[in-house]
Write an enzyme that holds these catalytic residues in place. Structure first.
Site, PDB file in Angstrom:
ATOM      1  N   GLU A   1       0.871  -1.163   0.000  1.00  0.00           N
ATOM      2  CA  GLU A   1       0.000   0.000   0.000  1.00  0.00           C
ATOM      3  C   GLU A   1       0.910   1.216   0.000  1.00  0.00           C
ATOM      4  OE1 GLU A   1      -2.802  -0.293   3.282  1.00  0.00           O
ATOM      5  OE2 GLU A   1      -3.193   1.845   3.139  1.00  0.00           O
TER       6      GLU A   1
ATOM      7  N   TYR B   1     -10.963  -3.414   4.121  1.00  0.00           N
ATOM      8  CA  TYR B   1      -9.966  -2.922   5.074  1.00  0.00           C
ATOM      9  C   TYR B   1     -10.718  -2.589   6.349  1.00  0.00           C
ATOM     10  CZ  TYR B   1      -5.956   0.014   6.619  1.00  0.00           C
ATOM     11  OH  TYR B   1      -4.896   0.563   7.289  1.00  0.00           O
TER      12      TYR B   1
ATOM     13  N   ASP C   1      -5.097  10.632   9.480  1.00  0.00           N
ATOM     14  CA  ASP C   1      -3.801  10.091   9.877  1.00  0.00           C
ATOM     15  C   ASP C   1      -3.255  10.734  11.141  1.00  0.00           C
ATOM     16  OD1 ASP C   1      -2.990   8.030   7.935  1.00  0.00           O
ATOM     17  OD2 ASP C   1      -3.356   9.647   6.498  1.00  0.00           O
TER      18      ASP C   1
END
Lengths: 410, 279
Positions: B50, B176, B61
């Site tokens: 990834e 995911y 993030d």
């Protein structure tokens, strides 16, 4: 100025957004999956509140008895004489509790947070006006509150930082990026995603994922609704011209929205031109110098480079120092209904001083931008043109920063 | 259509082993080092790669990946350079699945159609775009699927049973699962809760489920892998890379190996665990 072909003229400018939160191509819900269920829950809760007369009654009560509404519509006689031309009125939202229009939205949202049984409040702030308003309503309702604020803004708006702390809020300094409003918003979103179960995020402007742009606009529309009534009382007719400053654009959409379908009324939104529009890093005029993109949950005009990286921008005013704008403004720009212009730091600083000297009102640096455009516009209009400018915040918070810009030691 | 991602998961399933998915940011700390690292990852044990497309405002993030994005952008990384990096990687590797991960704005202004075409041409297998939920599927997800890219969706602890079908509807390649409500590289997930959530997802889809956010050590990876088809490790790798840089964020001789050593450890951990659990 426009690089976008004007879409067909709609029948009404007041029906947006659609059910997916779009104003034309703008708006929408661009958030991480973790937040998505909460955004949908918020939308449902807001729809229920909107349909509930009790919610409106409670909000009205608080706006009047706690917020100090309605704010006066004041004929600025000396400024009118000085500029020669349009008859200038100020909508005095700087007289609200906490010193700006921000309280209108915060009262609405905290009542919603209570209905949703959220027990913790977070918010971002630039100038600190929104942060102070959030800390104020959080204190009033006894909820813990965390405010995210960029380190640069903490420095230039020190009085508001102290106010928030006095009100019991935790002020988190954000050092990422340029340490201004955009970075504070990123950090608030990170907090929210981590604490979704108990936390309500009071976004301060008419931007972010649907339903925020609509909701904040609705809460701020009290400004324009009052102006309609007050101008009828004062002059027996509606105004001809409206002017407001634009950062995210909540005070502006609040003034504009009730008038959007009165098509003879000319409407001006004033962006922060910083040091000039020539360099994208030296202004915050996203609609005059940016292009459409996606940030902070919505599609809207953004300052960005060719690679889609967001540019920090610059403004003398911390409250306008944001590289985006509310999505409804982007749509109103493309449709041509509202004229979006920019004024520079220097022009705003000059307007700040003019208003203070001849009207005895110290305006915040944000509405000083609107005032600087009024200075240009009013002399071009006839004496019977009724112009309303939203004086959306008071300048007490800015006196130290202004002194510095004027080279005065305090 | 069987993609590289499908083939890789099928092959690992036969071996009884979970996939190690590695995340690093394209262009961190600079183009050349990042490309060298990319080329070294499969040999070190990365089953699926990834690559983060750096963005100025990575809202999902944590500090480690925020900083890595900043380093990459400062070193001049762009979307075009990221795609060029993948083209160069594909010259020597036709088998390892490669997924691009990032935020929507740089794709939107690329614009979408050109980006998808360039991804296919460069040899990208799938996309993970954090801020495009199913509600905005017509923007990017549908065109990407139609062009033959996998579109990998995030499911999270807040994705309830009612919402899960919408999340799974246009997902392909793998799901995911974000193990914590939060940002990357912060809190450690609770293994039991993660296994329960993965089991609930697998009741509704045939797709493999990989788990990420907060997985840092070989022990954690092994524990998570016992109840999932793959484990994503990102911030820990990015931190190892950061630790190898000098004070001006310049790479040293050990920059690539500091990351690949960690990847090797993680891969060995996964291999040993699965032989035990699969029989």
């Amino acid at each position: 100025m426009s690089n976008t072909a004007p879409p067909d003229t709609p029948n009404t400018y007041r029906s947006g957004p659609d059910e997916r939160g779009h104003f034309g191509i703008y708006g929408g819900r661009f958030v991480a999956e973790t937040l998505m269920p909460l955004i949908l829950e918020l939308e449902e809760a807001y729809e229920r509140a909107k349909a509930d007369p009790e919610f409106h009654a409670e909000l009205k009560h608080m706006l009047v008895h706690y917020g100090g509404r309605p704010s006066p519509l004041y004929f600025a006689e000396r400024l009118t004489q000085e500029l020669g031309g349009a008859k200038i009125y100020f909508k005095r939202d700087e007289l609200n509790h906490t010193g700006s229009h921000k309280i209108n939205n915060c009262l609405g949202q905290i009542l919603l947070a209570r209905r949703m049984k959220k027990t913790r409040i977070i918010a971002e702030t630039g100038a600190g006006q929104h942060g102070v308003a959030v800390a104020t309503v959080a204190a009033r309702y006894g909820l813990p509150c965390v405010i995210y604020m960029g380190c640069v803004d903490i420095e230039r708006q020190a009085p508001n930082v102290f106010r928030m702390k006095l009100l019991g809020a935790e002020v988190h300094q954000v050092t990422a990026g340029a340490g201004t409003l955009k970075d504070a918003m990123n950090e608030a979103l990170r907090d929210w995603v981590t604490n979704v179960h108990d936390t309500y995020y009071i976004i301060g402007t008419a931007a972010g994922p649907h339903p925020y742009p609509e909701m904040v606009r609705d809460f701020q529309s009290v400004i324009g609704e009052e102006v309609r009534v007050q101008m009828m009382e004062a002059e027996g007719r509606l105004p001809d011209t409206l002017v407001a400053c634009i950062g995210g654009g909540s005070n502006a959409i609040g003034l504009f929205h009730p008038f959007l379908d009165d098509k003879d009324i000319a409407i001006y939104g004033v962006e922060a031109g910083g040091l000039g529009l020539g360099n994208p890093e030296e202004h915050c005029a996203s609609m005059n110098g940016g292009k459409p993109g996606v940030l902070h949950g919505n599609r809207t005009y953004l300052l960005q480079n060719d690679d889609g990286q967001i540019i920090e921008g610059h403004s003398i005013s911390a409250g306008l120092d944001y590289p985006g704008v509310g999505p409804e403004h982007s749509w109103l720009r493309d449709t041509g209904r509202v004229n979006y212009v920019a004024v520079t730091d220097a022009e705003a600083l000059e307007a700040f001083q003019l208003c203070t000297r001849i009207e005895g009102i110290i305006p915040a640096l944000e509405p000083s931008h609107a005032l600087a455009h009024v200075q240009k516009l009013a002399p071009t209009l006839p004496a019977d043109n009724l112009l309303v400018m939203n004086l959306c915040g008071r300048g007490d918070k800015d006196v130290f920063a202004v002194a510095k810009h004027l080279g005065v030691e305090m | 259509m069987t993609t590289r991602i499908d083939k890789r998961f099928a092959a690992l399933r036969e071996k009884g082993r979970a996939a190690l998915v590695t995340f690093t940011t394209a262009g961190d700390p600079d183009y050349e080092t990042s490309l060298a690292l990319l080329k070294a990852l499969p040999g070190a044990g990365a089953d699926i790669i990834e690559m983060g497309m750096p963005f100025s405002d990575p809202m999902a993030d944590g500090p480690a990946i925020q900083a890595s994005s900043q380093r990459a952008l400062k070193a001049g990384q762009t979307m075009k350079k990221t795609l060029r990096m993948i083209r160069e990687f594909r010259e020597g590797d036709q088998d390892t699945p490669l997924v691009l991960m990032g935020y929507y704005n740089p794709i939107y202004v690329y614009p979408v159609e050109g980006f998808i075409g360039d991804c296919i041409e460069a040899g990208v297998d799938g996309l993970i775009v954090v801020d495009v939920p199913p509600e905005q599927d017509d923007e990017l997800c549908i065109p990407a699927l139609e062009a033959g890219l996998n579109f990998i969706r995030l499911a999270t602890p807040t994705t309830d049973a009612k919402r899960l079908p919408a999340v799974l509807e246009n997902t392909s390649g793998f799901v995911y699962y974000v193990s914590i409500a939060g940002i990357t590289g912060t809190a450690a997930p609770d293994t039991g809760e993660v296994h329960g959530a993965v089991a609930r997802i697998k009741m509704q889809t045939e797709l493999p489920v990989a788990v990420g956010f907060g997985v840092k050590t070989p022990e954690q990876a092994r524990a998570i892998a016992a109840g999932a088809d793959g484990v994503v490790v990102g911030s820990a790798l990015v931190n190892a890379l950061k630790a190898s840089l000098d004070e001006n964020d310049r790479p040293g001789a050990a920059t690539v190996s500091s990351v690949t050593d960690l990847v090797r450890g993680l891969a060995e951990g996964l291999a040993s665990s699965q032989t035990a659990t699969v029989k």
